[in-house]
Design a protein around this motif. Sequence first.
Motif, PDB file in Angstrom:
ATOM      1  N   ALA A  31      12.422  -3.183   1.890  1.00 46.03           N
ATOM      2  CA  ALA A  31      12.806  -2.264   0.814  1.00 46.03           C
ATOM      3  C   ALA A  31      12.519  -2.870  -0.553  1.00 46.03           C
ATOM      4  CB  ALA A  31      14.281  -1.904   0.943  1.00 46.03           C
ATOM      5  N   THR A  32      12.737  -4.173  -0.686  1.00 46.86           N
ATOM      6  CA  THR A  32      12.464  -4.867  -1.946  1.00 46.86           C
ATOM      7  C   THR A  32      10.975  -4.819  -2.282  1.00 46.86           C
ATOM      8  OG1 THR A  32      14.347  -6.328  -1.561  1.00 46.86           O
ATOM      9  CG2 THR A  32      12.728  -7.049  -3.175  1.00 46.86           C
ATOM     10  N   ALA A  70       7.104   0.375  -8.286  1.00 46.88           N
ATOM     11  CA  ALA A  70       7.153   0.152  -9.732  1.00 46.88           C
ATOM     12  C   ALA A  70       5.772  -0.248 -10.258  1.00 46.88           C
ATOM     13  CB  ALA A  70       8.184  -0.923 -10.057  1.00 46.88           C
ATOM     14  N   ALA A  71       5.071  -1.098  -9.515  1.00 45.83           N
ATOM     15  CA  ALA A  71       3.713  -1.483  -9.915  1.00 45.83           C
ATOM     16  C   ALA A  71       2.795  -0.269  -9.907  1.00 45.83           C
ATOM     17  CB  ALA A  71       3.174  -2.555  -8.985  1.00 45.83           C
ATOM     18  N   GLY A  72       2.970   0.612  -8.927  1.00 50.06           N
ATOM     19  CA  GLY A  72       2.168   1.829  -8.863  1.00 50.06           C
ATOM     20  C   GLY A  72       2.402   2.743 -10.049  1.00 50.06           C
ATOM     21  N   LEU A  73       3.655   2.799 -10.509  1.00 49.65           N
ATOM     22  CA  LEU A  73       3.950   3.607 -11.697  1.00 49.65           C
ATOM     23  C   LEU A  73       3.231   3.053 -12.926  1.00 49.65           C
ATOM     24  CD1 LEU A  73       7.767   4.335 -11.232  1.00 49.65           C
ATOM     25  CD2 LEU A  73       5.849   5.900 -10.863  1.00 49.65           C
ATOM     26  N   LEU A  74       3.134   1.737 -13.015  1.00 51.35           N
ATOM     27  CA  LEU A  74       2.388   1.127 -14.123  1.00 51.35           C
ATOM     28  C   LEU A  74       0.891   1.379 -13.979  1.00 51.35           C
ATOM     29  CD1 LEU A  74       4.239  -2.288 -14.469  1.00 51.35           C
ATOM     30  CD2 LEU A  74       4.380  -0.319 -16.006  1.00 51.35           C
ATOM     31  N   LEU A  75       0.405   1.336 -12.739  1.00 55.15           N
ATOM     32  CA  LEU A  75      -1.026   1.546 -12.496  1.00 55.15           C
ATOM     33  C   LEU A  75      -1.456   2.978 -12.829  1.00 55.15           C
ATOM     34  CD1 LEU A  75      -1.526  -0.396  -9.155  1.00 55.15           C
ATOM     35  CD2 LEU A  75      -2.361  -1.034 -11.413  1.00 55.15           C
ATOM     36  N   GLY A 129       0.811  -1.220   0.000  1.00 48.69           N
ATOM     37  CA  GLY A 129       0.000   0.000   0.000  1.00 48.69           C
ATOM     38  C   GLY A 129       0.839   1.262   0.000  1.00 48.69           C
ATOM     39  N   ALA A 130       1.909   1.285   0.792  1.00 50.70           N
ATOM     40  CA  ALA A 130       2.776   2.470   0.852  1.00 50.70           C
ATOM     41  C   ALA A 130       3.480   2.703  -0.477  1.00 50.70           C
ATOM     42  CB  ALA A 130       3.798   2.319   1.977  1.00 50.70           C
ATOM     43  N   GLY A 131       3.966   1.649  -1.101  1.00 43.95           N
ATOM     44  CA  GLY A 131       4.660   1.799  -2.385  1.00 43.95           C
ATOM     45  C   GLY A 131       3.737   2.262  -3.493  1.00 43.95           C
ATOM     46  N   VAL A 132       2.574   1.635  -3.595  1.00 46.70           N
ATOM     47  CA  VAL A 132       1.618   1.997  -4.647  1.00 46.70           C
ATOM     48  C   VAL A 132       1.071   3.401  -4.408  1.00 46.70           C
ATOM     49  CG1 VAL A 132      -0.636   1.427  -5.637  1.00 46.70           C
ATOM     50  CG2 VAL A 132       1.033  -0.371  -5.230  1.00 46.70           C
ATOM     51  N   LEU A 133       0.720   3.714  -3.164  1.00 48.08           N
ATOM     52  CA  LEU A 133       0.193   5.043  -2.853  1.00 48.08           C
ATOM     53  C   LEU A 133       1.197   6.131  -3.189  1.00 48.08           C
ATOM     54  CD1 LEU A 133      -2.072   6.749  -1.561  1.00 48.08           C
ATOM     55  CD2 LEU A 133      -0.895   6.436   0.614  1.00 48.08           C
ATOM     56  N   SER A 134       2.458   5.872  -2.878  1.00 48.89           N
ATOM     57  CA  SER A 134       3.495   6.852  -3.186  1.00 48.89           C
ATOM     58  C   SER A 134       3.612   7.089  -4.685  1.00 48.89           C
ATOM     59  CB  SER A 134       4.838   6.374  -2.618  1.00 48.89           C
ATOM     60  OG  SER A 134       5.839   7.299  -2.907  1.00 48.89           O
ATOM     61  N   ALA A 135       3.581   6.021  -5.465  1.00 46.09           N
ATOM     62  CA  ALA A 135       3.687   6.168  -6.920  1.00 46.09           C
ATOM     63  C   ALA A 135       2.468   6.864  -7.504  1.00 46.09           C
ATOM     64  CB  ALA A 135       3.865   4.800  -7.568  1.00 46.09           C
ATOM     65  N   LEU A 136       1.280   6.491  -7.009  1.00 49.38           N
ATOM     66  CA  LEU A 136       0.059   7.091  -7.555  1.00 49.38           C
ATOM     67  C   LEU A 136      -0.103   8.552  -7.174  1.00 49.38           C
ATOM     68  CD1 LEU A 136      -2.522   4.190  -7.081  1.00 49.38           C
ATOM     69  CD2 LEU A 136      -1.385   4.926  -9.188  1.00 49.38           C
ATOM     70  N   SER A 137       0.415   8.934  -6.015  1.00 47.82           N
ATOM     71  CA  SER A 137       0.270  10.324  -5.582  1.00 47.82           C
ATOM     72  C   SER A 137       1.374  11.216  -6.136  1.00 47.82           C
ATOM     73  CB  SER A 137       0.254  10.403  -4.055  1.00 47.82           C
ATOM     74  OG  SER A 137       1.493   9.976  -3.536  1.00 47.82           O
ATOM     75  N   LEU A 197       7.529   8.634   0.561  1.00 45.38           N
ATOM     76  CA  LEU A 197       6.742   7.781   1.447  1.00 45.38           C
ATOM     77  C   LEU A 197       7.424   6.436   1.715  1.00 45.38           C
ATOM     78  CD1 LEU A 197       4.203   7.400   3.139  1.00 45.38           C
ATOM     79  CD2 LEU A 197       3.032   6.632   1.074  1.00 45.38           C
ATOM     80  N   PRO A 198       7.957   5.732   0.697  1.00 40.35           N
ATOM     81  CA  PRO A 198       8.663   4.482   0.998  1.00 40.35           C
ATOM     82  C   PRO A 198       9.886   4.673   1.897  1.00 40.35           C
ATOM     83  CG  PRO A 198       8.071   4.522  -1.304  1.00 40.35           C
ATOM     84  CD  PRO A 198       7.753   5.885  -0.741  1.00 40.35           C
ATOM     85  N   LEU A 199      10.637   5.730   1.684  1.00 48.34           N
ATOM     86  CA  LEU A 199      11.810   5.984   2.536  1.00 48.34           C
ATOM     87  C   LEU A 199      11.390   6.332   3.962  1.00 48.34           C
ATOM     88  CD1 LEU A 199      14.161   7.940   0.110  1.00 48.34           C
ATOM     89  CD2 LEU A 199      14.378   5.575   0.894  1.00 48.34           C
ATOM     90  N   ALA A 200      10.315   7.098   4.101  1.00 51.77           N
ATOM     91  CA  ALA A 200       9.812   7.415   5.441  1.00 51.77           C
ATOM     92  C   ALA A 200       9.289   6.154   6.122  1.00 51.77           C
ATOM     93  CB  ALA A 200       8.703   8.465   5.345  1.00 51.77           C
ATOM     94  N   THR A 201       8.652   5.273   5.363  1.00 49.94           N
ATOM     95  CA  THR A 201       8.165   4.012   5.916  1.00 49.94           C
ATOM     96  C   THR A 201       9.321   3.174   6.444  1.00 49.94           C
ATOM     97  OG1 THR A 201       6.297   4.014   4.383  1.00 49.94           O
ATOM     98  CG2 THR A 201       6.885   1.903   5.375  1.00 49.94           C
ATOM     99  N   LEU A 202      10.372   3.035   5.647  1.00 45.22           N
ATOM    100  CA  LEU A 202      11.543   2.271   6.088  1.00 45.22           C
ATOM    101  C   LEU A 202      12.199   2.913   7.307  1.00 45.22           C
ATOM    102  CD1 LEU A 202      13.267   1.286   2.734  1.00 45.22           C
ATOM    103  CD2 LEU A 202      12.095  -0.214   4.341  1.00 45.22           C
ATOM    104  N   GLY A 203      12.296   4.231   7.311  1.00 38.23           N
ATOM    105  CA  GLY A 203      12.896   4.928   8.451  1.00 38.23           C
ATOM    106  C   GLY A 203      12.122   4.712   9.737  1.00 38.23           C
ATOM    107  N   MET A 204      10.802   4.765   9.660  1.00 37.83           N
ATOM    108  CA  MET A 204       9.986   4.562  10.863  1.00 37.83           C
ATOM    109  C   MET A 204      10.028   3.106  11.329  1.00 37.83           C
ATOM    110  SD  MET A 204       9.268   7.551  11.625  1.00 37.83           S
ATOM    111  CE  MET A 204       8.478   7.111  13.131  1.00 37.83           C
ATOM    112  N   MET A 205      10.107   2.176  10.375  1.00 37.08           N
ATOM    113  CA  MET A 205      10.227   0.767  10.762  1.00 37.08           C
ATOM    114  C   MET A 205      11.553   0.528  11.487  1.00 37.08           C
ATOM    115  SD  MET A 205       8.617  -1.029   7.366  1.00 37.08           S
ATOM    116  CE  MET A 205       9.201  -2.645   7.760  1.00 37.08           C
ATOM    117  N   LEU A 206      12.627   1.124  10.994  1.00 33.61           N
ATOM    118  CA  LEU A 206      13.931   0.981  11.656  1.00 33.61           C
ATOM    119  C   LEU A 206      13.918   1.646  13.023  1.00 33.61           C
ATOM    120  CD1 LEU A 206      16.831  -0.009  11.554  1.00 33.61           C
ATOM    121  CD2 LEU A 206      17.440   2.136  10.410  1.00 33.61           C
TER     122      LEU A 206
END
Length: 140
Positions: free
Chosen positions: A103-104, A111-116, A46-54, A60-69
């Motif tokens: 991260a993967t 990438a899927a979000g960019l296609l969507l 959801g975070a990856g697709v939302l970031s690409a679509l918005s 958003l993905p980098l912030a997600t990884l940072g907060m998880m760490l």
Amino acid sequence: MRKYLPLFLLAFSVPALAHPGHGTDSFQAGFLHPLTGLDHLLMLTGAGVLSALSGRKLLLPLATLGMMLAGAVAGSLLGGFSGVEMSGHSFWLFTSGFMFASATVLCASFAAGLLLRRHDGLRKTFGGGLIVSALLALMS
């Protein structure tokens, strides 16, 4: 009705069970953890697709990884939140595998979000599937 839906869902939520069945002492265990739990897969996808679509690029993905760490380190320092005691070397092995897998998944979903972005019908189908999956995860 729509504004009360989150409260309704919260009333029927169950405590999180951290999908047991994996170790906590190796890179492999950390790598498999986000890939074997529907909760992690939904959040990361959801975070990856939302970031690409918005159109926010990778913020958003980098912030997600940072907060998880940050959460993993805080849990390790404060201890006891996960119910699993990890220390020193095993913590960093597990966390590095966990972050690499996360991260993967984030990059693949971005990438899927960019296609969507190019296919309106596919975007609606994917969004509906993500919502249904999240509801099933909440009910299980």
